[in-house]
Design an enzyme around this catalytic site. Structure first.
Site, PDB file in Angstrom:
ATOM      1  N   ASN A   7       0.850  -1.190   0.000  1.00 26.67           N
ATOM      2  CA  ASN A   7       0.000   0.000   0.000  1.00 26.67           C
ATOM      3  C   ASN A   7       0.893   1.249   0.000  1.00 26.67           C
ATOM      4  O   ASN A   7       1.697   1.435   0.919  1.00 26.67           O
ATOM      5  CB  ASN A   7      -0.895  -0.042   1.250  1.00 26.67           C
ATOM      6  CG  ASN A   7      -1.841   1.130   1.308  1.00 26.67           C
ATOM      7  OD1 ASN A   7      -1.455   2.263   1.046  1.00 26.67           O
ATOM      8  ND2 ASN A   7      -3.086   0.874   1.672  1.00 26.67           N
ATOM      9  N   ASP A   9      -0.197   4.489  -0.150  1.00 21.42           N
ATOM     10  CA  ASP A   9      -0.897   5.715   0.282  1.00 21.42           C
ATOM     11  C   ASP A   9      -0.006   6.628   1.117  1.00 21.42           C
ATOM     12  O   ASP A   9      -0.111   7.857   1.057  1.00 21.42           O
ATOM     13  CB  ASP A   9      -2.112   5.382   1.168  1.00 21.42           C
ATOM     14  CG  ASP A   9      -3.198   4.648   0.428  1.00 21.42           C
ATOM     15  OD1 ASP A   9      -3.145   4.597  -0.810  1.00 21.42           O
ATOM     16  OD2 ASP A   9      -4.093   4.115   1.097  1.00 21.42           O
ATOM     17  N   HIS A  10       0.843   5.992   1.931  1.00 19.21           N
ATOM     18  CA  HIS A  10       1.650   6.768   2.887  1.00 19.21           C
ATOM     19  C   HIS A  10       2.642   7.692   2.187  1.00 19.21           C
ATOM     20  O   HIS A  10       3.022   8.720   2.735  1.00 19.21           O
ATOM     21  CB  HIS A  10       2.345   5.823   3.865  1.00 19.21           C
ATOM     22  CG  HIS A  10       1.381   4.854   4.503  1.00 19.21           C
ATOM     23  ND1 HIS A  10       0.522   5.230   5.504  1.00 19.21           N
ATOM     24  CD2 HIS A  10       1.087   3.562   4.210  1.00 19.21           C
ATOM     25  CE1 HIS A  10      -0.237   4.185   5.832  1.00 19.21           C
ATOM     26  NE2 HIS A  10       0.088   3.169   5.058  1.00 19.21           N
ATOM     27  N   HIS A  43      -5.601   3.826  -2.105  1.00 20.27           N
ATOM     28  CA  HIS A  43      -6.967   4.132  -1.649  1.00 20.27           C
ATOM     29  C   HIS A  43      -7.303   5.572  -2.033  1.00 20.27           C
ATOM     30  O   HIS A  43      -6.707   6.515  -1.506  1.00 20.27           O
ATOM     31  CB  HIS A  43      -6.994   3.949  -0.126  1.00 20.27           C
ATOM     32  CG  HIS A  43      -8.344   4.139   0.511  1.00 20.27           C
ATOM     33  ND1 HIS A  43      -8.542   3.974   1.860  1.00 20.27           N
ATOM     34  CD2 HIS A  43      -9.553   4.478  -0.005  1.00 20.27           C
ATOM     35  CE1 HIS A  43      -9.814   4.204   2.153  1.00 20.27           C
ATOM     36  NE2 HIS A  43     -10.449   4.512   1.042  1.00 20.27           N
ATOM     37  N   ARG A  45      -9.525   8.136  -1.290  1.00 20.05           N
ATOM     38  CA  ARG A  45     -10.561   8.462  -0.297  1.00 20.05           C
ATOM     39  C   ARG A  45     -11.443   9.582  -0.826  1.00 20.05           C
ATOM     40  O   ARG A  45     -11.007  10.411  -1.630  1.00 20.05           O
ATOM     41  CB  ARG A  45      -9.911   8.887   1.030  1.00 20.05           C
ATOM     42  CG  ARG A  45      -9.174   7.770   1.726  1.00 20.05           C
ATOM     43  CD  ARG A  45      -8.694   8.228   3.081  1.00 20.05           C
ATOM     44  NE  ARG A  45      -9.761   8.252   4.040  1.00 20.05           N
ATOM     45  CZ  ARG A  45      -9.948   7.335   5.010  1.00 20.05           C
ATOM     46  NH1 ARG A  45      -9.109   6.350   5.150  1.00 20.05           N
ATOM     47  NH2 ARG A  45     -10.961   7.428   5.831  1.00 20.05           N
ATOM     48  N   ARG A  49      -7.434  12.809   0.864  1.00 17.78           N
ATOM     49  CA  ARG A  49      -6.389  13.266   1.798  1.00 17.78           C
ATOM     50  C   ARG A  49      -4.983  12.814   1.386  1.00 17.78           C
ATOM     51  O   ARG A  49      -4.006  13.405   1.770  1.00 17.78           O
ATOM     52  CB  ARG A  49      -6.692  12.824   3.221  1.00 17.78           C
ATOM     53  CG  ARG A  49      -6.568  11.340   3.437  1.00 17.78           C
ATOM     54  CD  ARG A  49      -6.669  10.987   4.898  1.00 17.78           C
ATOM     55  NE  ARG A  49      -8.001  11.159   5.414  1.00 17.78           N
ATOM     56  CZ  ARG A  49      -8.461  10.513   6.490  1.00 17.78           C
ATOM     57  NH1 ARG A  49      -7.658   9.713   7.155  1.00 17.78           N
ATOM     58  NH2 ARG A  49      -9.682  10.685   6.912  1.00 17.78           N
ATOM     59  N   HIS A  50      -4.903  11.704   0.622  1.00 17.87           N
ATOM     60  CA  HIS A  50      -3.566  11.301   0.164  1.00 17.87           C
ATOM     61  C   HIS A  50      -3.545  11.033  -1.346  1.00 17.87           C
ATOM     62  O   HIS A  50      -3.108  11.871  -2.114  1.00 17.87           O
ATOM     63  CB  HIS A  50      -2.964  10.157   1.006  1.00 17.87           C
ATOM     64  CG  HIS A  50      -3.918   9.055   1.404  1.00 17.87           C
ATOM     65  ND1 HIS A  50      -4.711   8.377   0.523  1.00 17.87           N
ATOM     66  CD2 HIS A  50      -4.165   8.522   2.626  1.00 17.87           C
ATOM     67  CE1 HIS A  50      -5.400   7.450   1.166  1.00 17.87           C
ATOM     68  NE2 HIS A  50      -5.117   7.522   2.452  1.00 17.87           N
ATOM     69  N   GLU A  70      -8.432   0.552  -3.503  1.00 17.19           N
ATOM     70  CA  GLU A  70      -9.268   0.564  -2.294  1.00 17.19           C
ATOM     71  C   GLU A  70     -10.269   1.694  -2.410  1.00 17.19           C
ATOM     72  O   GLU A  70      -9.890   2.819  -2.770  1.00 17.19           O
ATOM     73  CB  GLU A  70      -8.370   0.848  -1.092  1.00 17.19           C
ATOM     74  CG  GLU A  70      -8.281  -0.289  -0.120  1.00 17.19           C
ATOM     75  CD  GLU A  70      -7.449   0.122   1.055  1.00 17.19           C
ATOM     76  OE1 GLU A  70      -7.863   1.039   1.789  1.00 17.19           O
ATOM     77  OE2 GLU A  70      -6.368  -0.444   1.224  1.00 17.19           O
ATOM     78  N   THR A 101      -8.532   3.224   8.147  1.00 14.43           N
ATOM     79  CA  THR A 101      -9.756   2.418   8.128  1.00 14.43           C
ATOM     80  C   THR A 101      -9.884   1.647   9.443  1.00 14.43           C
ATOM     81  O   THR A 101      -9.097   0.749   9.720  1.00 14.43           O
ATOM     82  CB  THR A 101      -9.722   1.427   6.933  1.00 14.43           C
ATOM     83  OG1 THR A 101      -9.228   2.119   5.798  1.00 14.43           O
ATOM     84  CG2 THR A 101     -11.096   0.872   6.649  1.00 14.43           C
ATOM     85  N   GLU A 151     -11.050  -9.425   2.215  1.00 10.99           N
ATOM     86  CA  GLU A 151      -9.806  -9.081   2.898  1.00 10.99           C
ATOM     87  C   GLU A 151     -10.170  -8.936   4.370  1.00 10.99           C
ATOM     88  O   GLU A 151     -11.011  -8.106   4.728  1.00 10.99           O
ATOM     89  CB  GLU A 151      -9.202  -7.784   2.352  1.00 10.99           C
ATOM     90  CG  GLU A 151      -7.898  -7.432   3.072  1.00 10.99           C
ATOM     91  CD  GLU A 151      -7.175  -6.226   2.472  1.00 10.99           C
ATOM     92  OE1 GLU A 151      -7.291  -5.985   1.252  1.00 10.99           O
ATOM     93  OE2 GLU A 151      -6.509  -5.524   3.246  1.00 10.99           O
ATOM     94  N   HIS A 193      -3.883  -4.849   7.306  1.00 12.68           N
ATOM     95  CA  HIS A 193      -4.022  -3.730   8.258  1.00 12.68           C
ATOM     96  C   HIS A 193      -3.207  -3.989   9.515  1.00 12.68           C
ATOM     97  O   HIS A 193      -3.423  -4.978  10.212  1.00 12.68           O
ATOM     98  CB  HIS A 193      -5.471  -3.431   8.649  1.00 12.68           C
ATOM     99  CG  HIS A 193      -5.674  -1.967   8.917  1.00 12.68           C
ATOM    100  ND1 HIS A 193      -5.218  -1.358  10.066  1.00 12.68           N
ATOM    101  CD2 HIS A 193      -6.211  -0.982   8.169  1.00 12.68           C
ATOM    102  CE1 HIS A 193      -5.493  -0.079  10.020  1.00 12.68           C
ATOM    103  NE2 HIS A 193      -6.082   0.195   8.865  1.00 12.68           N
TER     104      HIS A 193
HETATM  105  N1  PXP Z   1      -5.875  -3.142   3.692  1.00 15.04           N
HETATM  106  C1  PXP Z   1      -6.813  -2.174   3.798  1.00 15.04           C
HETATM  107  C2  PXP Z   1      -8.188  -2.481   3.293  1.00 15.04           C
HETATM  108  C3  PXP Z   1      -6.504  -0.909   4.342  1.00 15.04           C
HETATM  109  O1  PXP Z   1      -7.456   0.043   4.454  1.00 15.04           O
HETATM  110  C4  PXP Z   1      -5.175  -0.644   4.737  1.00 15.04           C
HETATM  111  C5  PXP Z   1      -4.811   0.712   5.258  1.00 15.04           C
HETATM  112  O2  PXP Z   1      -4.881   1.662   4.264  1.00 15.04           O
HETATM  113  C6  PXP Z   1      -4.228  -1.681   4.601  1.00 15.04           C
HETATM  114  C7  PXP Z   1      -4.611  -2.918   4.102  1.00 15.04           C
HETATM  115  C8  PXP Z   1      -2.804  -1.483   4.991  1.00 15.04           C
HETATM  116  O3  PXP Z   1      -2.715  -1.211   6.354  1.00 15.04           O
HETATM  117  P1  PXP Z   1      -1.332  -0.743   6.973  1.00 15.04           P
HETATM  118  O4  PXP Z   1      -0.968   0.557   6.330  1.00 15.04           O
HETATM  119  O5  PXP Z   1      -1.613  -0.649   8.426  1.00 15.04           O
HETATM  120  O6  PXP Z   1      -0.325  -1.825   6.646  1.00 15.04           O
END
Ligand code: PXP
Length: 241
Positions: A7, A9-10, A43, A45, A49-50, A70, A101, A151, A193
């Site tokens: 992921n 997004d960060h 994702h 959103r 935001r990102h 996502e 989430t 998931e 997550h």
């Molecule tokens: N899966 C889903 C559906 C999520 O919403 C997220 C967080 O954006 C993740 C996986 C990844 O979570 P993390 O960033 O805590 O590894």
């Protein structure tokens, strides 16, 4: 072998903190792919935001692996998903105020509207996954609305890993039962997550696990060890199972 979805997004969160045009989530995705990521998750959103709309279209164009999009089950985002044509979507609940989430989607109480969303996305040729807590009622509902995959939200497991061993084992047992139930209903079984380099191993032991989606711990490690090393280290753990 268990697949790794990263992921990114960060990376966009960091960029948006300064409203800059760097660091690039696209470049991050490319490094992750070269380091062995099997797919890239982003994702979009509703509050943007990102990840931004352009990121999603650009990712779809440039990825060599798969884009896992996502998204919340709202009309605006469903329309974007149909245009983007990612390999898969993961439908998640979304609240404006949350940091991330917070829980799984309550599929059981929204079967009618969600089955329409699933149909629209599947008709567009997209694999549809639902992000749910490890509860049989929810997984049954996912099968009823004809989702392709689930998931499982491992956020509670990840929190208990640090705090409460007894409850951790109970949560792990629930996730294992969810995996069995999913396979009996022909649902692809993914999880994600809060997973990190310490807590991921026990999840990897679960049978029928297809893919893990991991973001935060990989990006946090990337700050100090580099993104390629961070992805490779996670892949190394997954490759043992
Ligand atoms: N899966 C889903 C559906 C999520 O919403 C997220 C967080 O954006 C993740 C996986 C990844 O979570 P993390 O960033 O805590 O590894």
């Amino acid at each position: 072998m268990i697949k790794l979805g990263v992921n990114i997004d960060h990376v966009a969160t960091l960029r948006q903190a300064r409203r800059e045009d760097f660091p690039s989530p696209l470049k991050a995705a490319s490094v992750c792919e070269k380091a062995g990521a099997d797919s890239i998750t982003a994702h979009l959103r509703e509050d943007r935001r990102h990840i931004q709309d352009k990121d999603i279209f650009d990712l779809k164009e440039s990825l060599r692996t798969r884009l896992n999009f996502e998204m919340a089950a709202c009309d605006e985002i469903v329309q974007i998903a149909v245009k983007v044509q990612p390999h898969s979507v993961c439908v998640v609940p979304e609240k404006r105020q949350e940091v991330t989430t917070e829980g799984g989607l309550d599929v059981a109480s929204q079967k009618k509207s969600l089955s329409e969303t699933v149909k629209k996305l599947k008709d567009a040729g997209i694999v549809v996954s639902m992000f749910v807590d490890p509860e049989i009622k929810q997984i049954e509902a996912c099968a009823d609305i004809k989702a392709d995959a689930i998931e499982i939200h491992t956020g509670k497991y990840a929190r208990l890993f640090k705090t409460n061993f007894q409850e951790l084992n109970e949560e792990l047992e629930k996730i294992k039962q969810a995996a069995v139930f999913a396979s009996q209903h022909n649902l692809i079984f993914n999880a994600g997550h809060g997973l990190d380099y310490q807590n991921v191993s026990q999840i990897c032991e679960i049978k029928n696990l297809n893919e893990l989606n991991i973001g935060f711990s990989i990006m946090a490690k990337a700050l100090f060890d580099g993104m390629e090393n961070a992805v490779k280290e996670m892949k190394d753990i997954l490759s043992k199972y």
